[in-house]
Design a protein around this motif. Structure first.
Motif, PDB file in Angstrom:
ATOM      1  N   GLN A  25       0.833  -1.202   0.000  1.00  0.00           N
ATOM      2  CA  GLN A  25       0.000   0.000   0.000  1.00  0.00           C
ATOM      3  C   GLN A  25       0.868   1.252   0.000  1.00  0.00           C
ATOM      4  OE1 GLN A  25      -2.729   0.293   3.304  1.00  0.00           O
ATOM      5  NE2 GLN A  25      -3.289   2.379   2.803  1.00  0.00           N
ATOM      6  N   HIS A  26       1.933   1.253   0.803  1.00  0.00           N
ATOM      7  CA  HIS A  26       2.810   2.425   0.852  1.00  0.00           C
ATOM      8  C   HIS A  26       3.446   2.679  -0.517  1.00  0.00           C
ATOM      9  CE1 HIS A  26       5.331   5.542   2.433  1.00  0.00           C
ATOM     10  NE2 HIS A  26       6.317   5.013   1.737  1.00  0.00           N
ATOM     11  N   ILE A  27       3.894   1.634  -1.182  1.00  0.00           N
ATOM     12  CA  ILE A  27       4.501   1.767  -2.507  1.00  0.00           C
ATOM     13  C   ILE A  27       3.516   2.437  -3.458  1.00  0.00           C
ATOM     14  CG2 ILE A  27       5.314   0.481  -4.533  1.00  0.00           C
ATOM     15  CD1 ILE A  27       6.379  -1.656  -2.459  1.00  0.00           C
ATOM     16  N   LEU A  28       2.311   1.898  -3.535  1.00  0.00           N
ATOM     17  CA  LEU A  28       1.312   2.428  -4.473  1.00  0.00           C
ATOM     18  C   LEU A  28       0.889   3.848  -4.116  1.00  0.00           C
ATOM     19  CD1 LEU A  28      -0.903  -0.717  -4.996  1.00  0.00           C
ATOM     20  CD2 LEU A  28       0.353   0.522  -6.767  1.00  0.00           C
ATOM     21  N   VAL A  29       0.597   4.092  -2.858  1.00  0.00           N
ATOM     22  CA  VAL A  29       0.124   5.422  -2.448  1.00  0.00           C
ATOM     23  C   VAL A  29       1.194   6.475  -2.704  1.00  0.00           C
ATOM     24  CG1 VAL A  29      -0.523   6.818  -0.437  1.00  0.00           C
ATOM     25  CG2 VAL A  29      -1.609   4.609  -0.824  1.00  0.00           C
ATOM     26  N   ASN A  30       2.446   6.177  -2.365  1.00  0.00           N
ATOM     27  CA  ASN A  30       3.492   7.175  -2.566  1.00  0.00           C
ATOM     28  C   ASN A  30       3.707   7.466  -4.046  1.00  0.00           C
ATOM     29  OD1 ASN A  30       6.598   7.800  -3.067  1.00  0.00           O
ATOM     30  ND2 ASN A  30       5.918   8.745  -1.155  1.00  0.00           N
ATOM     31  N   ILE A  36       0.494  12.606  -8.938  1.00  0.00           N
ATOM     32  CA  ILE A  36      -0.545  13.638  -8.864  1.00  0.00           C
ATOM     33  C   ILE A  36       0.061  14.986  -8.474  1.00  0.00           C
ATOM     34  CG2 ILE A  36      -2.587  14.377  -7.537  1.00  0.00           C
ATOM     35  CD1 ILE A  36      -3.257  11.295  -7.367  1.00  0.00           C
ATOM     36  N   LYS A  37       0.958  14.977  -7.504  1.00  0.00           N
ATOM     37  CA  LYS A  37       1.552  16.225  -7.003  1.00  0.00           C
ATOM     38  C   LYS A  37       2.355  16.954  -8.076  1.00  0.00           C
ATOM     39  CE  LYS A  37       4.091  15.730  -3.290  1.00  0.00           C
ATOM     40  NZ  LYS A  37       5.116  15.691  -2.224  1.00  0.00           N
ATOM     41  N   TYR A  38       3.120  16.218  -8.871  1.00  0.00           N
ATOM     42  CA  TYR A  38       4.058  16.852  -9.799  1.00  0.00           C
ATOM     43  C   TYR A  38       3.545  16.954 -11.233  1.00  0.00           C
ATOM     44  CZ  TYR A  38       7.312  16.410  -5.929  1.00  0.00           C
ATOM     45  OH  TYR A  38       7.914  16.521  -4.698  1.00  0.00           O
ATOM     46  N   ALA A  39       2.295  16.566 -11.463  1.00  0.00           N
ATOM     47  CA  ALA A  39       1.726  16.666 -12.812  1.00  0.00           C
ATOM     48  C   ALA A  39       0.719  17.812 -12.869  1.00  0.00           C
ATOM     49  CB  ALA A  39       1.052  15.353 -13.201  1.00  0.00           C
ATOM     50  N   PRO A  40       0.747  18.595 -13.929  1.00  0.00           N
ATOM     51  CA  PRO A  40      -0.210  19.702 -14.049  1.00  0.00           C
ATOM     52  C   PRO A  40      -1.652  19.217 -14.131  1.00  0.00           C
ATOM     53  CG  PRO A  40       1.555  19.901 -15.669  1.00  0.00           C
ATOM     54  CD  PRO A  40       1.684  18.551 -15.041  1.00  0.00           C
ATOM     55  N   LEU A  96      10.314   8.353  -1.526  1.00  0.00           N
ATOM     56  CA  LEU A  96      10.926   7.401  -2.458  1.00  0.00           C
ATOM     57  C   LEU A  96      11.968   6.524  -1.776  1.00  0.00           C
ATOM     58  CD1 LEU A  96      11.228   9.491  -5.737  1.00  0.00           C
ATOM     59  CD2 LEU A  96       9.652   7.606  -5.242  1.00  0.00           C
ATOM     60  N   ALA A  97      12.633   7.044  -0.739  1.00  0.00           N
ATOM     61  CA  ALA A  97      13.576   6.213   0.010  1.00  0.00           C
ATOM     62  C   ALA A  97      12.826   5.073   0.699  1.00  0.00           C
ATOM     63  CB  ALA A  97      14.336   7.055   1.031  1.00  0.00           C
ATOM     64  N   ILE A  98      11.664   5.378   1.272  1.00  0.00           N
ATOM     65  CA  ILE A  98      10.858   4.352   1.925  1.00  0.00           C
ATOM     66  C   ILE A  98      10.272   3.393   0.895  1.00  0.00           C
ATOM     67  CG2 ILE A  98       8.800   3.942   3.334  1.00  0.00           C
ATOM     68  CD1 ILE A  98       9.440   6.661   4.715  1.00  0.00           C
ATOM     69  N   VAL A  99       9.858   3.903  -0.252  1.00  0.00           N
ATOM     70  CA  VAL A  99       9.358   3.037  -1.324  1.00  0.00           C
ATOM     71  C   VAL A  99      10.435   2.030  -1.731  1.00  0.00           C
ATOM     72  CG1 VAL A  99       8.711   2.987  -3.778  1.00  0.00           C
ATOM     73  CG2 VAL A  99       7.602   4.590  -2.229  1.00  0.00           C
ATOM     74  N   LYS A 100      11.645   2.521  -1.943  1.00  0.00           N
ATOM     75  CA  LYS A 100      12.729   1.622  -2.347  1.00  0.00           C
ATOM     76  C   LYS A 100      12.975   0.549  -1.290  1.00  0.00           C
ATOM     77  CE  LYS A 100      17.341   1.338  -4.174  1.00  0.00           C
ATOM     78  NZ  LYS A 100      18.688   1.564  -3.769  1.00  0.00           N
ATOM     79  N   GLU A 101      13.008   0.931  -0.031  1.00  0.00           N
ATOM     80  CA  GLU A 101      13.195  -0.041   1.055  1.00  0.00           C
ATOM     81  C   GLU A 101      12.051  -1.065   1.069  1.00  0.00           C
ATOM     82  OE1 GLU A 101      15.774  -0.484   3.240  1.00  0.00           O
ATOM     83  OE2 GLU A 101      16.830   1.044   2.079  1.00  0.00           O
ATOM     84  N   ARG A 121       8.169   7.953 -15.207  1.00  0.00           N
ATOM     85  CA  ARG A 121       7.596   6.612 -15.075  1.00  0.00           C
ATOM     86  C   ARG A 121       8.440   5.821 -14.086  1.00  0.00           C
ATOM     87  NH1 ARG A 121       6.938   4.575 -20.297  1.00  0.00           N
ATOM     88  NH2 ARG A 121       9.153   4.130 -20.353  1.00  0.00           N
ATOM     89  N   PHE A 122       7.799   5.352 -13.015  1.00  0.00           N
ATOM     90  CA  PHE A 122       8.433   4.452 -12.060  1.00  0.00           C
ATOM     91  C   PHE A 122       7.932   3.046 -12.347  1.00  0.00           C
ATOM     92  CE2 PHE A 122       8.977   8.405  -9.747  1.00  0.00           C
ATOM     93  CZ  PHE A 122      10.246   8.248  -9.217  1.00  0.00           C
ATOM     94  N   THR A 123       8.859   2.099 -12.393  1.00  0.00           N
ATOM     95  CA  THR A 123       8.499   0.704 -12.611  1.00  0.00           C
ATOM     96  C   THR A 123       9.040  -0.122 -11.455  1.00  0.00           C
ATOM     97  OG1 THR A 123       8.617   1.037 -15.003  1.00  0.00           O
ATOM     98  CG2 THR A 123       8.613  -1.237 -14.211  1.00  0.00           C
ATOM     99  N   VAL A 124       8.144  -0.833 -10.810  1.00  0.00           N
ATOM    100  CA  VAL A 124       8.478  -1.710  -9.692  1.00  0.00           C
ATOM    101  C   VAL A 124       8.308  -3.139 -10.173  1.00  0.00           C
ATOM    102  CG1 VAL A 124       7.740  -2.461  -7.400  1.00  0.00           C
ATOM    103  CG2 VAL A 124       7.700  -0.031  -7.971  1.00  0.00           C
ATOM    104  N   SER A 125       9.311  -3.969  -9.922  1.00  0.00           N
ATOM    105  CA  SER A 125       9.149  -5.395 -10.203  1.00  0.00           C
ATOM    106  C   SER A 125       9.276  -6.142  -8.879  1.00  0.00           C
ATOM    107  CB  SER A 125      10.187  -5.889 -11.215  1.00  0.00           C
ATOM    108  OG  SER A 125      11.476  -5.848 -10.676  1.00  0.00           O
ATOM    109  N   LEU A 126       8.347  -7.071  -8.672  1.00  0.00           N
ATOM    110  CA  LEU A 126       8.276  -7.822  -7.434  1.00  0.00           C
ATOM    111  C   LEU A 126       8.150  -9.311  -7.753  1.00  0.00           C
ATOM    112  CD1 LEU A 126       5.647  -5.612  -5.577  1.00  0.00           C
ATOM    113  CD2 LEU A 126       8.098  -5.643  -5.173  1.00  0.00           C
ATOM    114  N   PRO A 127       8.841 -10.152  -6.997  1.00  0.00           N
ATOM    115  CA  PRO A 127       8.703 -11.588  -7.212  1.00  0.00           C
ATOM    116  C   PRO A 127       7.305 -12.041  -6.734  1.00  0.00           C
ATOM    117  CG  PRO A 127      10.104 -11.191  -5.322  1.00  0.00           C
ATOM    118  CD  PRO A 127       9.807  -9.847  -5.932  1.00  0.00           C
TER     119      PRO A 127
END
Length: 132
Positions: A25-30, A36-40, A96-101, A121-127
């Motif tokens: 949830q933290h990954i997705l929400v952040n 949303i914050k940085y897009a016009p 983003l530091a917490i997302v990476k962790e 574009r952020f891409t997360v890959s998870l096993p």
């Protein structure tokens, strides 16, 4: 009135994986909050979910926002780092530091592709399964 439009591309089948729901949830929400914050206003935010193969799930969040200067990209996941073009935007540089962790706690990885003025574009890959 619509602030952003959202384009959601779900996988053809439900995603099933072992994960910590709080960290996921933290990954997705952040990532979505940053998009949303940085897009016009009026631009599109994308969320793509799917399988890369029989062992890996991907989450991709994209925006048409301010983008991240190239010289700043190598520091994105460092605690308290904020890109040089984010003045005037609220934040403390921890997200983003917490997302990476959180991603790495799942045995996954995160990448960023960005161009100033064009978006990010952020891409997360998870096993699918946690290694023991």
């Amino acid at each position: 009135t619509c602030i952003h439009s959202f384009k959601f591309n779900p996988p053809p089948e439900p995603l099933e994986m072992y994960s910590d729901p709080y960290l996921l949830q933290h990954i997705l929400v952040n990532l979505l909050s940053n998009a949303i914050k940085y897009a016009p206003t009026g631009t599109e935010i994308g969320l793509n979910l799917g399988y890369w193969d029989d062992e890996t799930v991907f989450i991709e969040v994209s925006d048409q926002g301010i983008g991240i200067p190239e010289q700043d990209q190598k520091h994105l996941f460092e605690p308290f780092f904020r890109a040089s073009n984010t003045k005037g935007f609220k934040g403390n540089g921890l997200g983003l530091a917490i997302v990476k962790e959180s991603v790495e706690a799942h045995g996954g990885s995160i990448t960023c592709q960005s161009r100033p003025g064009e978006g990010t574009r952020f891409t997360v890959s998870l096993p699918l399964k946690l290694s023991r």
